[in-house]
Scaffold this motif. Structure first.
Motif, mmCIF file in Angstrom:
data_model
loop_
_atom_site.group_PDB
_atom_site.id
_atom_site.type_symbol
_atom_site.label_atom_id
_atom_site.label_comp_id
_atom_site.label_asym_id
_atom_site.label_seq_id
_atom_site.Cartn_x
_atom_site.Cartn_y
_atom_site.Cartn_z
ATOM 1 N N LYS A 30 0.849 -1.181 0.000
ATOM 2 C CA LYS A 30 0.000 0.000 0.000
ATOM 3 C C LYS A 30 0.888 1.236 0.000
ATOM 4 O O LYS A 30 2.008 1.208 0.476
ATOM 5 N N GLY A 31 0.369 2.311 -0.500
ATOM 6 C CA GLY A 31 1.122 3.556 -0.523
ATOM 7 C C GLY A 31 0.618 4.448 -1.636
ATOM 8 O O GLY A 31 -0.012 3.978 -2.584
ATOM 9 N N SER A 32 0.878 5.720 -1.494
ATOM 10 C CA SER A 32 0.471 6.660 -2.525
ATOM 11 C C SER A 32 1.296 6.438 -3.790
ATOM 12 O O SER A 32 2.410 5.908 -3.742
ATOM 13 N N TRP A 33 0.769 6.881 -4.915
ATOM 14 C CA TRP A 33 1.480 6.725 -6.184
ATOM 15 C C TRP A 33 2.790 7.500 -6.171
ATOM 16 O O TRP A 33 3.803 7.039 -6.716
ATOM 17 N N ALA A 34 2.801 8.660 -5.563
ATOM 18 C CA ALA A 34 4.032 9.450 -5.517
ATOM 19 C C ALA A 34 5.092 8.748 -4.672
ATOM 20 O O ALA A 34 6.272 8.742 -5.022
ATOM 21 N N SER A 35 4.685 8.146 -3.551
ATOM 22 C CA SER A 35 5.627 7.411 -2.710
ATOM 23 C C SER A 35 6.159 6.185 -3.440
ATOM 24 O O SER A 35 7.361 5.882 -3.388
ATOM 25 N N LEU A 36 5.262 5.463 -4.126
ATOM 26 C CA LEU A 36 5.696 4.305 -4.909
ATOM 27 C C LEU A 36 6.693 4.719 -5.989
ATOM 28 O O LEU A 36 7.643 3.987 -6.295
ATOM 29 N N GLU A 37 6.472 5.905 -6.561
ATOM 30 C CA GLU A 37 7.373 6.404 -7.599
ATOM 31 C C GLU A 37 8.784 6.620 -7.041
ATOM 32 O O GLU A 37 9.782 6.265 -7.681
ATOM 33 N N GLU A 38 8.870 7.175 -5.834
ATOM 34 C CA GLU A 38 10.185 7.400 -5.227
ATOM 35 C C GLU A 38 10.881 6.076 -4.932
ATOM 36 O O GLU A 38 12.082 5.933 -5.165
ATOM 37 N N THR A 75 12.738 26.747 -5.421
ATOM 38 C CA THR A 75 12.510 25.667 -6.385
ATOM 39 C C THR A 75 11.464 24.724 -5.825
ATOM 40 O O THR A 75 11.507 24.372 -4.637
ATOM 41 N N ILE A 76 10.521 24.301 -6.654
ATOM 42 C CA ILE A 76 9.506 23.321 -6.254
ATOM 43 C C ILE A 76 9.756 22.029 -7.019
ATOM 44 O O ILE A 76 9.812 22.022 -8.252
ATOM 45 N N VAL A 77 9.925 20.942 -6.276
ATOM 46 C CA VAL A 77 10.187 19.615 -6.842
ATOM 47 C C VAL A 77 8.979 18.728 -6.558
ATOM 48 O O VAL A 77 8.491 18.682 -5.428
ATOM 49 N N ALA A 78 8.480 18.034 -7.575
ATOM 50 C CA ALA A 78 7.312 17.153 -7.391
ATOM 51 C C ALA A 78 7.511 15.869 -8.181
ATOM 52 O O ALA A 78 8.271 15.834 -9.151
ATOM 53 N N GLN A 79 6.837 14.836 -7.765
ATOM 54 C CA GLN A 79 6.826 13.591 -8.513
ATOM 55 C C GLN A 79 5.862 13.718 -9.697
ATOM 56 O O GLN A 79 4.960 14.566 -9.675
ATOM 57 N N PRO A 80 6.023 12.901 -10.741
ATOM 58 C CA PRO A 80 5.101 12.976 -11.887
ATOM 59 C C PRO A 80 3.644 12.817 -11.475
ATOM 60 O O PRO A 80 2.756 13.440 -12.046
ATOM 61 N N ASN A 81 3.406 11.977 -10.453
ATOM 62 C CA ASN A 81 2.043 11.705 -10.037
ATOM 63 C C ASN A 81 1.675 12.353 -8.705
ATOM 64 O O ASN A 81 0.731 11.932 -8.051
ATOM 65 N N THR A 82 2.408 13.388 -8.320
ATOM 66 C CA THR A 82 1.969 14.235 -7.205
ATOM 67 C C THR A 82 0.670 14.951 -7.607
ATOM 68 O O THR A 82 0.518 15.350 -8.756
ATOM 69 N N ILE A 83 -0.245 15.088 -6.655
ATOM 70 C CA ILE A 83 -1.457 15.877 -6.891
ATOM 71 C C ILE A 83 -1.229 17.261 -6.287
ATOM 72 O O ILE A 83 -0.948 17.392 -5.092
ATOM 73 N N THR A 84 -1.331 18.297 -7.112
ATOM 74 C CA THR A 84 -1.059 19.644 -6.621
ATOM 75 C C THR A 84 -2.016 20.640 -7.274
ATOM 76 O O THR A 84 -2.954 20.259 -7.975
ATOM 77 N N GLY A 85 -1.756 21.925 -7.037
ATOM 78 C CA GLY A 85 -2.666 22.941 -7.561
ATOM 79 C C GLY A 85 -3.833 23.156 -6.619
ATOM 80 O O GLY A 85 -3.644 23.401 -5.432
ATOM 81 N N SER A 86 -5.040 23.055 -7.136
ATOM 82 C CA SER A 86 -6.271 23.306 -6.370
ATOM 83 C C SER A 86 -6.203 24.666 -5.689
ATOM 84 O O SER A 86 -6.500 24.815 -4.506
ATOM 85 N N MET A 118 -1.192 -11.984 -5.549
ATOM 86 C CA MET A 118 -2.099 -11.133 -6.306
ATOM 87 C C MET A 118 -1.457 -9.760 -6.500
ATOM 88 O O MET A 118 -0.965 -9.166 -5.557
ATOM 89 N N TYR A 119 -1.437 -9.296 -7.732
ATOM 90 C CA TYR A 119 -0.963 -7.947 -8.041
ATOM 91 C C TYR A 119 -2.151 -7.065 -8.409
ATOM 92 O O TYR A 119 -3.091 -7.509 -9.073
ATOM 93 N N PHE A 120 -2.050 -5.799 -7.986
ATOM 94 C CA PHE A 120 -2.983 -4.782 -8.441
ATOM 95 C C PHE A 120 -2.197 -3.763 -9.260
ATOM 96 O O PHE A 120 -0.975 -3.851 -9.386
ATOM 97 N N ASN A 121 -2.887 -2.780 -9.839
ATOM 98 C CA ASN A 121 -2.211 -1.817 -10.704
ATOM 99 C C ASN A 121 -0.987 -1.196 -10.039
ATOM 100 O O ASN A 121 0.105 -1.179 -10.608
ATOM 101 N N SER A 122 -1.164 -0.679 -8.834
ATOM 102 C CA SER A 122 -0.064 0.031 -8.168
ATOM 103 C C SER A 122 1.048 -0.910 -7.749
ATOM 104 O O SER A 122 2.237 -0.605 -7.925
ATOM 105 N N SER A 123 0.708 -2.072 -7.193
ATOM 106 C CA SER A 123 1.752 -3.005 -6.753
ATOM 107 C C SER A 123 2.496 -3.595 -7.950
ATOM 108 O O SER A 123 3.713 -3.821 -7.889
ATOM 109 N N TYR A 124 1.786 -3.801 -9.057
ATOM 110 C CA TYR A 124 2.472 -4.314 -10.240
ATOM 111 C C TYR A 124 3.386 -3.250 -10.840
ATOM 112 O O TYR A 124 4.476 -3.563 -11.329
ATOM 113 N N TYR A 125 2.961 -1.990 -10.801
ATOM 114 C CA TYR A 125 3.797 -0.898 -11.300
ATOM 115 C C TYR A 125 5.135 -0.876 -10.559
ATOM 116 O O TYR A 125 6.199 -0.721 -11.160
ATOM 117 N N LEU A 126 5.085 -1.051 -9.241
ATOM 118 C CA LEU A 126 6.321 -1.106 -8.461
ATOM 119 C C LEU A 126 7.106 -2.369 -8.771
ATOM 120 O O LEU A 126 8.329 -2.325 -8.955
#
Length: 509
Positions: A28-36, A318-329, A57-65
């Protein structure tokens, strides 16, 4: 996460570590954390260490990692769920109607969908547009990453997901999503063979938590050249907050303290927040402004740095973000529930009051807001939004009208945010620290983390008693995925100031 990354980084250079076995069950984990984590594992693999991933069993996020591994195994008769991504929102309007609760809302920005769960029974078209936009950004990044590491055609992967072609373990093997279908004992034998061990010999293993505790970091003994890494995680709230929130007063005090420390030469602010109190966000922003006058300030965005989370980030050098960080709003809203029907019509309560002035009971939950009160509250929301735009405009050196065009409460992924100027660099915490060191022209430095950890075991017990962390953990464990619906309503019930936040938990399945 930081400890996990440090352990992998140390394993890259550790001659005693020959490889990594990843048990991908229940990951389990956020997409941004999995990316790191994924990027750090790719670095480890480049050093000649083998990586083996397995799961029942793999799911989308666990298989991506898992796809970074040299070999990916699935248990015989296991399952690989590869069906594309989705995001589900919960709407409370019908339930509130039945209870006799009317949520009176005040907002700025057509994409500021924070109030929608209380007003609608489905997404507005603007909200659907932004959700689909960042979901497609996540999906494209996932397919690209899997394609590169597994050497599979990206259009094939899209077809496999879109048509749900992977329906059993044999399908996963046939389409080369996994390398073989094996039981764990067979995987152990493969590892023994890699290590040159006989089948009757045991493998010398260590789990990552134990390994991390055993690491003696080779940190330069430099007391007067430090980079401070400040972790800001959770809702932004007024006052001190607790271990699961960002207290405006507490974080401001921390930043002020490190700013006065002459040994600290730069600050990295690690933000993982949906936002919260607009006032607390402004107070934190002020401390960052003062700190920036003395030293470089770099922001590293985690899974979520939206609304108030972006407010406290926008002034950074400087602002550094992961590709799948959710930001803005970049938007503002306020909520006042009118519970008159619930109290009087359904429960039989009645209320009476006296007041010294026309607006003495402004914000009362036992009656409807008057037209004049509504105008006052909406103006306050508009003023805070205008201040938010000003802060972003000045921090990002963008025209204010241009900021408004990309603001209006719209949510962006890290990749999208970089394209429109809200983010500077794609990367993780390590990248942010490298940038901070480069700005102060230091090749050798030490890192000090805030808040500093409490080593004495009884302090954790006292903290749990004080801020109800234990209660939250019990609720989360027993309610499962429904905890976040409960938390959303609970957070709104405690809201007594104008908010700059995303008031729902963002999870992509």
């Amino acid at each position: 996460l930081n400890d996990f990354l440090k352990a992998i980084d140390h394993a890259k250079k550790d001659k005693n570590i020959k490889g990594v076995l990843m048990d991908m069950n229940n990951v389990k984990g956020s997409w941004a954390s999995l990316e790191e984590v994924r990027n750090k594992l790719i670095e480890l693999k480049s050093e000649g260490k083998f990586i083996i991933a397995y799961a029942d069993m793999y799911f989308n996020s666990s298989y991506y990692l898992a796809s970074v591994a040299n070999e990916v195994y699935l248990t015989n008769n296991g399952e690989l769920v590869f069906n594309g991504l989705s995001r589900k929102l919960t709407f409370f309007k019908n339930a509130l109607d039945k209870l006799g609760v009317e949520v009176q809302t005040f907002k700025v920005g057509k994409f500021k969908s924070a109030v929608e769960p209380f007003l609608l029974d489905k997404m507005s078209e603007a909200n659907r547009e932004q959700n689909l936009s960042f979901l497609n950004s996540f999906y494209d990044k996932m397919l690209k990453g899997i394609s590169e590491e597994r050497e599979l055609d990206i259009y094939l992967l899209d077809s496999l997901a879109d048509n749900l072609i992977i329906r059993n373990a044999e399908d996963a093997f046939q389409y080369k999503m996994v390398d073989s279908l094996l039981y764990k004992d067979q995987i152990i034998e493969i590892i023994k063979d890699k290590l040159g061990l006989d089948s009757n010999e045991d493998i010398n293993t260590v789990d990552i938590n134990t390994y991390n505790k055993s690491i003696k970091e080779n940190v330069p003994d430099i007391d007067n050249k430090k980079i401070a890494v400040v972790f800001a995680s959770g809702d932004i709230v007024d006052g001190k907050g607790d271990k699961e929130s960002i207290g405006g007063a507490r974080l401001s005090k921390t930043i002020r303290k490190l700013r006065k420390n002459k040994d600290i030469k730069a600050m990295v602010l690690r933000v993982n927040s949906p936002g919260g109190s607009a006032l607390a966000s402004e107070i934190i922003w002020r401390e960052i402004q003062k700190t920036k006058e003395i030293m470089p300030v770099i922001v590293s965005m985690g899974n979520l740095a939206a609304s108030g989370g972006y407010y406290i980030s926008c002034l950074a050098d400087t602002i550094v973000a992961q590709p799948n960080t959710i930001t803005g709003s970049i938007g503002v809203f306020g909520l006042i529930p009118n519970m008159q029907e619930l109290f009087e019509g359904k429960l039989g309560f009645s209320f009476d009051l006296v007041k010294t002035g026309k607006y003495g009971d402004l914000g009362s939950m036992t009656r409807k807001v008057t037209d004049s009160e509504s105008s006052i509250i909406q103006k306050s929301v508009n003023d805070i939004y205008d201040l938010f735009l000003t802060r972003v405009s000045e921090g990002r050196k963008m025209d204010k009208d241009m900021v408004h065009e990309i603001a209006q409460g719209r949510v962006w992924t890290g990749i999208q945010a970089k394209e429109i100027g809200l983010v500077d660099v794609i990367g993780g915490l390590e990248k942010a620290i490298e940038i901070a060191a480069a700005k102060i022209d230091l090749e050798e430095y030490s890192i000090t983390e805030y808040p500093q950890r409490k080593e004495k075991p009884w302090t954790f017990v006292l903290d749990a008693l004080e801020n109800k962390t234990a209660t939250k953990s019990i609720l989360k464990e027993n309610m499962g995925k429904y905890y976040y619906q409960y938390k959303s309503i609970s957070d709104m019930s405690r809201t007594n100031t104008i908010q700059a936040r995303v008031p729902y938990f963002i999870e992509v399945y």
